[in-house]
Design a protein around this motif. Structure first.
Motif, PDB file in Angstrom:
ATOM      1  N   CYS A 227       0.853  -1.193   0.000  1.00  9.98           N
ATOM      2  CA  CYS A 227       0.000   0.000   0.000  1.00  9.98           C
ATOM      3  C   CYS A 227       0.883   1.234   0.000  1.00  9.98           C
ATOM      4  O   CYS A 227       2.108   1.148   0.165  1.00  9.98           O
ATOM      5  CB  CYS A 227      -0.965  -0.002   1.183  1.00  9.98           C
ATOM      6  SG  CYS A 227      -0.150   0.036   2.799  1.00  9.98           S
ATOM      7  N   VAL A 228       0.265   2.404  -0.172  1.00  9.12           N
ATOM      8  CA  VAL A 228       1.044   3.619  -0.452  1.00  9.12           C
ATOM      9  C   VAL A 228       1.272   4.519   0.759  1.00  9.12           C
ATOM     10  O   VAL A 228       2.079   5.442   0.684  1.00  9.12           O
ATOM     11  CB  VAL A 228       0.372   4.443  -1.581  1.00  9.12           C
ATOM     12  CG1 VAL A 228       0.405   3.692  -2.889  1.00  9.12           C
ATOM     13  CG2 VAL A 228      -1.066   4.819  -1.207  1.00  9.12           C
ATOM     14  N   THR A 246       3.882  -1.082   3.659  1.00  9.52           N
ATOM     15  CA  THR A 246       3.865   0.253   3.043  1.00  9.52           C
ATOM     16  C   THR A 246       5.055   0.424   2.104  1.00  9.52           C
ATOM     17  O   THR A 246       6.209   0.278   2.512  1.00  9.52           O
ATOM     18  CB  THR A 246       3.909   1.355   4.117  1.00  9.52           C
ATOM     19  OG1 THR A 246       2.794   1.203   4.997  1.00  9.52           O
ATOM     20  CG2 THR A 246       3.854   2.735   3.475  1.00  9.52           C
ATOM     21  N   LEU A 247       4.754   0.694   0.853  1.00  8.02           N
ATOM     22  CA  LEU A 247       5.768   1.067  -0.136  1.00  8.02           C
ATOM     23  C   LEU A 247       5.406   2.462  -0.621  1.00  8.02           C
ATOM     24  O   LEU A 247       4.547   2.631  -1.490  1.00  8.02           O
ATOM     25  CB  LEU A 247       5.790   0.075  -1.306  1.00  8.02           C
ATOM     26  CG  LEU A 247       6.716   0.435  -2.474  1.00  8.02           C
ATOM     27  CD1 LEU A 247       8.181   0.396  -2.036  1.00  8.02           C
ATOM     28  CD2 LEU A 247       6.489  -0.473  -3.670  1.00  8.02           C
ATOM     29  N   TYR A 248       6.051   3.466  -0.051  1.00  8.10           N
ATOM     30  CA  TYR A 248       5.762   4.833  -0.452  1.00  8.10           C
ATOM     31  C   TYR A 248       6.134   5.035  -1.924  1.00  8.10           C
ATOM     32  O   TYR A 248       7.105   4.448  -2.413  1.00  8.10           O
ATOM     33  CB  TYR A 248       6.555   5.826   0.385  1.00  8.10           C
ATOM     34  CG  TYR A 248       5.996   6.081   1.770  1.00  8.10           C
ATOM     35  CD1 TYR A 248       4.775   6.728   1.937  1.00  8.10           C
ATOM     36  CD2 TYR A 248       6.693   5.682   2.904  1.00  8.10           C
ATOM     37  CE1 TYR A 248       4.259   6.971   3.196  1.00  8.10           C
ATOM     38  CE2 TYR A 248       6.189   5.925   4.178  1.00  8.10           C
ATOM     39  CZ  TYR A 248       4.972   6.569   4.322  1.00  8.10           C
ATOM     40  OH  TYR A 248       4.458   6.808   5.570  1.00  8.10           O
ATOM     41  N   ASP A 249       5.348   5.853  -2.609  1.00 10.50           N
ATOM     42  CA  ASP A 249       5.766   6.284  -3.945  1.00 10.50           C
ATOM     43  C   ASP A 249       7.062   7.065  -3.803  1.00 10.50           C
ATOM     44  O   ASP A 249       7.200   7.918  -2.920  1.00 10.50           O
ATOM     45  CB  ASP A 249       4.697   7.178  -4.578  1.00 10.50           C
ATOM     46  CG  ASP A 249       3.512   6.387  -5.104  1.00 10.50           C
ATOM     47  OD1 ASP A 249       3.724   5.273  -5.604  1.00 10.50           O
ATOM     48  OD2 ASP A 249       2.379   6.888  -5.004  1.00 10.50           O
ATOM     49  N   ARG A 250       8.010   6.755  -4.646  1.00 10.90           N
ATOM     50  CA  ARG A 250       9.281   7.462  -4.684  1.00 10.90           C
ATOM     51  C   ARG A 250       9.566   7.858  -6.121  1.00 10.90           C
ATOM     52  O   ARG A 250       9.162   7.157  -7.055  1.00 10.90           O
ATOM     53  CB  ARG A 250      10.423   6.566  -4.178  1.00 10.90           C
ATOM     54  CG  ARG A 250      10.236   6.029  -2.766  1.00 10.90           C
ATOM     55  CD  ARG A 250      10.382   7.103  -1.711  1.00 10.90           C
ATOM     56  NE  ARG A 250      10.315   6.533  -0.361  1.00 10.90           N
ATOM     57  CZ  ARG A 250      10.343   7.256   0.740  1.00 10.90           C
ATOM     58  NH1 ARG A 250      10.435   8.576   0.666  1.00 10.90           N
ATOM     59  NH2 ARG A 250      10.277   6.683   1.936  1.00 10.90           N
ATOM     60  N   PRO A 251      10.292   8.950  -6.316  1.00 11.42           N
ATOM     61  CA  PRO A 251      10.590   9.357  -7.693  1.00 11.42           C
ATOM     62  C   PRO A 251      11.590   8.417  -8.349  1.00 11.42           C
ATOM     63  O   PRO A 251      12.515   7.915  -7.699  1.00 11.42           O
ATOM     64  CB  PRO A 251      11.190  10.759  -7.523  1.00 11.42           C
ATOM     65  CG  PRO A 251      11.743  10.778  -6.135  1.00 11.42           C
ATOM     66  CD  PRO A 251      10.840   9.886  -5.325  1.00 11.42           C
ATOM     67  N   ALA A 252      11.383   8.166  -9.637  1.00 13.17           N
ATOM     68  CA  ALA A 252      12.373   7.418 -10.407  1.00 13.17           C
ATOM     69  C   ALA A 252      13.614   8.290 -10.597  1.00 13.17           C
ATOM     70  O   ALA A 252      13.581   9.512 -10.391  1.00 13.17           O
ATOM     71  CB  ALA A 252      11.791   7.017 -11.757  1.00 13.17           C
TER      72      ALA A 252
END
Length: 512
Positions: A227-228, A246-252
């Motif tokens: 989940c985010v 929890t896997l936070y959105d991170r920038p590529a």
């Protein structure tokens, strides 16, 4: 109508069962799992599903074969399946970059990977006939049949990694496919589908209640869950008894500050189609050797690029143009900003770029056309996948109007902006504090008046390297943010490793 819907549902269920039974025996003989292969699936537009593209790239980086399944719209003829690694049973797997419409094309890294095979689903737009409730029932059944058939025709996966939402009917279909394959189902919870439906229908609508029941029931059938946000992790456990990581959105890695030379190239490219990027008020004093955009000037003799004097500030926002983002808030704030300039406050002109595509875009374009600004220009382009991070890395300020339908997800656009060290003004909602730290990496506002005041404060000293805007950028650059690859390796990779250790312990075969 209810009887007609029931009959259609019965026919659809029979077809699904028939398709499952026809392929069951052949697939069972193949044994469980597919040697670590992963099907990354989203019942939506792949080009507008960056997180699932990132999953695919991370899996490929660790040597896994990936089938990336979702909708594509192509502007030309797609490439066929490539070599002996082609899709089984006639599923068109795209192994070379085809000619996709710019609005939906996945990132070039995805299309160029020899470990990722794009498996396109056909968009079922032809089903939009008849009463809306019947359209919805028919579409869900048709999608279920299409998705199950496509999944069972692919190379056998060890895992199906599915985005939710949309989860109706994809969660149930993916679960059935996993039963057939004896694969593991991983759901990546971006939000709750029923809360998004409630924006249009209200929380007490029968469809919303059915969707909520369905999401909780079939969500519990997954083997693993991502989940985010931590808020969503807690809610999944408390209300659904679903344990998630929890896997936070991170920038590529390609979301970063854009060098000045690349900024100029991008502006000149966009100036061909969009007036606000063109050089304004060129005087005779400007050298004929200079190539100018609205923001930059390049000396053609040596390629040296500088920012133009008196340039406008570049404000950017991105959106899916849906009900959870009220862009009238930004438009009203821009009206107030224009009034500040008219009153004599020394502020720069603004170029406001709103990127994206969605159902309410035409509605807001209509509102924009009614505005008559002297110091503000607005354009609403859709950018190519490779140009979007370049523009974020060139902008002066980002604005986010995303209000989570559940209060539990975070806007990925802000993650990308922070990756480019771009300060952000974001509208308040619950759990936003997990991403935006007020007065540290940006500002949080609650209405158009507050946003207008923030724009005035941030641009008052523009473009000097002083004040809050510059301090926010310095804080972001100094924060050493975790990137997607690092976060994925720390959070998701161990999940796969643990799953495969358990599988080997039970007498299975490890990934080769």
């Amino acid at each position: 109508m209810a009887a007609g819907g029931g009959a259609v549902a019965a026919i659809g269920a029979a077809l699904v069962l028939a398709a499952t039974a026809a392929l069951w025996w052949r697939r069972r003989r193949a044994g469980g799992g597919g040697e670590g292969r992963v099907c990354v699936a989203v019942l939506g537009d792949l080009g507008r599903s960056p997180r699932m593209q990132y999953h695919a790239l991370s899996l490929a980086r660790h040597g896994r074969g990936v089938s990336l399944l979702g909708y594509l719209r192509e502007s030309g003829r797609a490439g066929g399946s490539g070599g002996s690694g082609g899709a089984a049973g006639g599923v068109a797997a795209l192994t070379h970059p085809p000619s996709f419409a710019a609005e939906t094309r996945p990132h070039g890294d995805v299309l160029g990977s020899d470990r990722i095979r794009v498996v396109p689903l056909s968009d079922l737009r032809w089903l939009r006939v008849g009463p809306k409730i019947l359209q919805y029932v028919v579409k869900v059944i048709a999608q279920a049949i299409q998705l199950l058939y496509t999944m069972l025709q692919m190379e056998q996966p060890a895992y199906i990694l599915l985005q939710n939402p949309p989860g109706l009917p994809s969660i149930a279909v993916a679960w059935v496919a996993c039963l057939v394959w004896r694969s593991k189902l991983i759901i990546d919870w971006h939000n709750y589908g029923y809360t998004i439906m409630s924006l249009s229908h209200g929380r007490n609508h029968p469809l919303v209640r059915i969707a909520k029941w369905y999401e909780k029931l079939f969500g519990r059938l997954s083997d693993y869950n991502l989940c985010v946000t931590n808020a969503m992790k807690e809610d999944l456990w408390v209300n659904c008894k679903i344990k998630a990581v929890t896997l936070y959105d991170r920038p590529a890695s390609y979301f970063k500050e854009t060098p000045l030379e690349l900024q100029h190239q991008l502006y000149m490219k966009l100036a061909k189609d969009y007036e606000p990027f063109k050089a304004q008020h060129i005087t005779e004093s400007v050298s004929s050797n200079a190539e100018r955009s609205a923001f930059t000037e390049m000396d053609k003799r040596n390629g040296h690029v500088v920012k133009t004097r008196g340039r406008p500030a570049l404000l950017i926002s991105s959106t899916s143009w849906t009900e959870d983002e009220d862009f009238s808030v930004l438009l009203k704030a821009l009206e107030d900003y224009e009034q500040y300039i008219n009153e004599g406050i020394k502020l720069p002109a603004l170029v406001c770029v709103i990127t994206g595509k969605g159902p309410l875009k035409e509605y807001y374009n209509g509102l924009i056309k009614k505005l008559h600004f002297r110091h503000i220009q607005i354009c609403t382009p859709w950018l190519e996948a490779e140009d979007y991070p370049l523009l974020l890395g060139s902008a002066d300020l980002g604005v986010c109007l995303h209000k989570s339908s559940s209060g539990l997800d975070l806007p990925m656009k802000v993650v990308d902006m922070f990756g480019c060290c771009l300060p952000v003004c974001a509208i308040y909602f619950e759990c936003l504090h997990e991403l935006v730290k007020h007065d540290e990496n940006g500002l949080i506002f609650r209405d158009s008046s507050e946003l207008a005041e923030q724009l005035k404060m941030l641009f008052l000293e523009f473009p000097t390297l002083e004040g809050k805007l510059h301090n926010f950028r310095k804080n972001l650059c100094a924060s050493k943010q975790l990137r997607w690859d690092e976060s994925w390796d720390q959070t998701v990779l161990p999940l796969f490793m643990q799953s495969e250790r358990l599988f080997v312990g039970r007498g299975g075969c490890p990934k080769s």
